[in-house]
Design a protein around this motif. Structure first.
Motif, PDB file in Angstrom:
ATOM      1  N   VAL A   1       0.845  -1.200   0.000  1.00  0.00           N
ATOM      2  CA  VAL A   1       0.000   0.000   0.000  1.00  0.00           C
ATOM      3  C   VAL A   1       0.880   1.249   0.000  1.00  0.00           C
ATOM      4  N   ALA A   2       1.869   1.250   0.875  1.00  0.00           N
ATOM      5  CA  ALA A   2       2.825   2.356   0.956  1.00  0.00           C
ATOM      6  C   ALA A   2       4.215   1.751   0.767  1.00  0.00           C
ATOM      7  N   PRO A   3       4.722   1.694  -0.468  1.00  0.00           N
ATOM      8  CA  PRO A   3       5.965   0.969  -0.745  1.00  0.00           C
ATOM      9  C   PRO A   3       7.145   1.444   0.102  1.00  0.00           C
ATOM     10  N   PRO A   4       7.953   0.478   0.603  1.00  0.00           N
ATOM     11  CA  PRO A   4       9.080   0.817   1.482  1.00  0.00           C
ATOM     12  C   PRO A   4      10.044   1.840   0.881  1.00  0.00           C
ATOM     13  N   ALA A   5      10.201   1.835  -0.445  1.00  0.00           N
ATOM     14  CA  ALA A   5      11.145   2.776  -1.068  1.00  0.00           C
ATOM     15  C   ALA A   5      10.739   4.224  -0.784  1.00  0.00           C
ATOM     16  N   ASP A   6       9.421   4.487  -0.793  1.00  0.00           N
ATOM     17  CA  ASP A   6       8.948   5.855  -0.521  1.00  0.00           C
ATOM     18  C   ASP A   6       9.177   6.245   0.930  1.00  0.00           C
ATOM     19  N   THR A   7       8.999   5.268   1.824  1.00  0.00           N
ATOM     20  CA  THR A   7       9.250   5.525   3.246  1.00  0.00           C
ATOM     21  C   THR A   7      10.729   5.813   3.471  1.00  0.00           C
ATOM     22  N   THR A   8      11.585   5.033   2.830  1.00  0.00           N
ATOM     23  CA  THR A   8      13.033   5.233   2.971  1.00  0.00           C
ATOM     24  C   THR A   8      13.441   6.610   2.454  1.00  0.00           C
ATOM     25  N   ALA A   9      12.830   7.036   1.336  1.00  0.00           N
ATOM     26  CA  ALA A   9      13.136   8.362   0.781  1.00  0.00           C
ATOM     27  C   ALA A   9      12.711   9.460   1.753  1.00  0.00           C
ATOM     28  N   LEU A  10      11.551   9.282   2.384  1.00  0.00           N
ATOM     29  CA  LEU A  10      11.076  10.253   3.381  1.00  0.00           C
ATOM     30  C   LEU A  10      12.054  10.322   4.559  1.00  0.00           C
ATOM     31  N   VAL A  11      12.471   9.157   5.024  1.00  0.00           N
ATOM     32  CA  VAL A  11      13.384   9.107   6.170  1.00  0.00           C
ATOM     33  C   VAL A  11      14.717   9.773   5.835  1.00  0.00           C
ATOM     34  N   SER A  12      15.236   9.537   4.616  1.00  0.00           N
ATOM     35  CA  SER A  12      16.536  10.136   4.313  1.00  0.00           C
ATOM     36  C   SER A  12      16.440  11.654   4.216  1.00  0.00           C
ATOM     37  N   LYS A  13      15.300  12.175   3.765  1.00  0.00           N
ATOM     38  CA  LYS A  13      15.101  13.636   3.773  1.00  0.00           C
ATOM     39  C   LYS A  13      15.129  14.165   5.204  1.00  0.00           C
ATOM     40  N   LEU A  14      14.443  13.463   6.094  1.00  0.00           N
ATOM     41  CA  LEU A  14      14.366  13.911   7.492  1.00  0.00           C
ATOM     42  C   LEU A  14      15.710  13.779   8.193  1.00  0.00           C
ATOM     43  N   HIS A  15      16.514  12.807   7.773  1.00  0.00           N
ATOM     44  CA  HIS A  15      17.842  12.603   8.380  1.00  0.00           C
ATOM     45  C   HIS A  15      18.768  13.795   8.183  1.00  0.00           C
ATOM     46  N   GLU A  16      18.490  14.590   7.150  1.00  0.00           N
ATOM     47  CA  GLU A  16      19.373  15.725   6.857  1.00  0.00           C
ATOM     48  C   GLU A  16      19.183  16.867   7.856  1.00  0.00           C
ATOM     49  N   GLN A  17      18.123  16.786   8.658  1.00  0.00           N
ATOM     50  CA  GLN A  17      17.817  17.894   9.572  1.00  0.00           C
ATOM     51  C   GLN A  17      18.586  17.753  10.880  1.00  0.00           C
ATOM     52  N   LYS A  18      19.044  18.873  11.376  1.00  0.00           N
ATOM     53  CA  LYS A  18      19.868  18.850  12.595  1.00  0.00           C
ATOM     54  C   LYS A  18      19.009  18.952  13.851  1.00  0.00           C
ATOM     55  N   GLY A  19      19.527  18.408  14.932  1.00  0.00           N
ATOM     56  CA  GLY A  19      18.886  18.607  16.235  1.00  0.00           C
ATOM     57  C   GLY A  19      17.823  17.588  16.584  1.00  0.00           C
ATOM     58  N   ILE A  20      17.451  16.759  15.621  1.00  0.00           N
ATOM     59  CA  ILE A  20      16.468  15.704  15.915  1.00  0.00           C
ATOM     60  C   ILE A  20      17.035  14.381  15.386  1.00  0.00           C
ATOM     61  N   THR A  21      16.488  13.286  15.885  1.00  0.00           N
ATOM     62  CA  THR A  21      16.898  11.964  15.413  1.00  0.00           C
ATOM     63  C   THR A  21      15.662  11.208  14.945  1.00  0.00           C
ATOM     64  N   ILE A  22      15.656  10.826  13.686  1.00  0.00           N
ATOM     65  CA  ILE A  22      14.571   9.995  13.175  1.00  0.00           C
ATOM     66  C   ILE A  22      15.074   8.551  13.161  1.00  0.00           C
ATOM     67  N   THR A  23      14.399   7.700  13.899  1.00  0.00           N
ATOM     68  CA  THR A  23      14.743   6.281  13.933  1.00  0.00           C
ATOM     69  C   THR A  23      13.844   5.565  12.939  1.00  0.00           C
ATOM     70  N   HIS A  24      14.436   4.763  12.070  1.00  0.00           N
ATOM     71  CA  HIS A  24      13.642   4.052  11.068  1.00  0.00           C
ATOM     72  C   HIS A  24      13.813   2.550  11.258  1.00  0.00           C
ATOM     73  N   GLU A  25      12.705   1.863  11.386  1.00  0.00           N
ATOM     74  CA  GLU A  25      12.739   0.398  11.529  1.00  0.00           C
ATOM     75  C   GLU A  25      11.835  -0.226  10.463  1.00  0.00           C
ATOM     76  N   GLU A  26      12.302  -1.305   9.877  1.00  0.00           N
ATOM     77  CA  GLU A  26      11.488  -2.020   8.895  1.00  0.00           C
ATOM     78  C   GLU A  26      11.271  -3.432   9.419  1.00  0.00           C
ATOM     79  N   VAL A  27      10.017  -3.877   9.423  1.00  0.00           N
ATOM     80  CA  VAL A  27       9.710  -5.230   9.917  1.00  0.00           C
ATOM     81  C   VAL A  27       9.713  -6.180   8.728  1.00  0.00           C
ATOM     82  N   GLU A  28      10.667  -7.099   8.743  1.00  0.00           N
ATOM     83  CA  GLU A  28      10.861  -8.035   7.628  1.00  0.00           C
ATOM     84  C   GLU A  28       9.595  -8.850   7.405  1.00  0.00           C
ATOM     85  N   GLY A  29       9.151  -8.923   6.145  1.00  0.00           N
ATOM     86  CA  GLY A  29       8.009  -9.780   5.802  1.00  0.00           C
ATOM     87  C   GLY A  29       6.645  -9.178   6.083  1.00  0.00           C
ATOM     88  N   ALA A  30       6.583  -8.036   6.750  1.00  0.00           N
ATOM     89  CA  ALA A  30       5.282  -7.463   7.148  1.00  0.00           C
ATOM     90  C   ALA A  30       4.672  -6.631   6.031  1.00  0.00           C
TER      91      ALA A  30
END
Length: 217
Positions: free
Chosen positions: A159-188
């Motif tokens: 429904v929401a392909p992992p590649a799009d989520t990963t792209a969103l996370v990498s954009k957010l990773h560029e921001q300073k002062g916050i930490t975005i933790t990204h976890e992917e559940v295998e097979g889910a």
């Protein structure tokens, strides 16, 4: 857990409110998936998130967006639903004005609404976004993202392909002062059907517990 009815911007909203005994317990609201695709506050992911937060000592509110269940009004493309979420947070805060931590957790469409709420409410100290539909909705409003949080998705989400989520996370990773933790559940998949629900909820719980012991945003 008491059923509650509280005022929303477009009529009454129906929720489930689960208070702790401690009057300074942290608070959390849980936001459900898309109203037009069968999303309600009793969705399995939402229900499990609710109890996960409650079991970690949070006072928790989940509710139905306008036009769902006994909530008044009708679907409003996300604009009204964001206002509903703000009203739910107001209601939760009005009964818990001693809480030091305020979290928002959302699933799918609810994750998109939760991230927008985060931008509007500086008192939110953490967030959990489960299966954020980065392929369907624009998340570019997160500039900068005001607090750290967890984004979790299924590696087999169609429904929401992992590649799009990963792209969103990498954009957010560029921001300073916050930490975005990204976890992917295998097979889910998108809805974390068994046996993937427990690993997802355990990951969320581990993350939130760790964050509660830290003093940074």
């Amino acid at each position: 857990m008491p059923e509650v009815i509280f005022p929303g911007p477009d009529g009454r909203l129906e929720g489930r409110y689960h208070p702790q005994r401690d009057n300074d317990a942290p608070i959390a609201i849980i936001l459900h998936p898309h109203p037009q695709f069968g999303g309600t506050m009793n969705n399995k992911v939402v229900y499990n998130l609710h109890y996960a937060f409650y079991n970690m000592g949070f006072t928790v509110l989940r509710f139905n967006f306008r036009g769902v269940g006994r909530s008044q009004g009708e679907y409003d493309q996300g604009i009204g639903e964001l206002s509903d979420a703000a009203s739910a947070l107001d209601y939760l805060q009005s009964m818990n004005n001693n809480s030091k931590h305020c979290w928002v957790a959302g699933f799918s469409f609810g994750a998109w609404i939760g991230m927008q709420l985060l931008m509007r409410r500086p008192e939110i100290t953490g967030f959990v976004s489960v299966s954020p539909p980065a392929n369907m909705y624009d998340f570019s409003f997160l500039a900068p993202c005001p607090s750290s949080g967890l984004i979790i998705n299924g590696a087999a989400d169609r429904v929401a392909p992992p590649a799009d989520t990963t792209a969103l996370v990498s954009k957010l990773h560029e921001q300073k002062g916050i930490t975005i933790t990204h976890e992917e559940v295998e097979g889910a998949g998108h809805f974390f059907e068994d046996p993937h629900m427990d690993p997802m909820i355990n990951t969320v719980s581990d993350y939130v517990k760790r964050r509660l012991t830290e003093s940074t945003r």
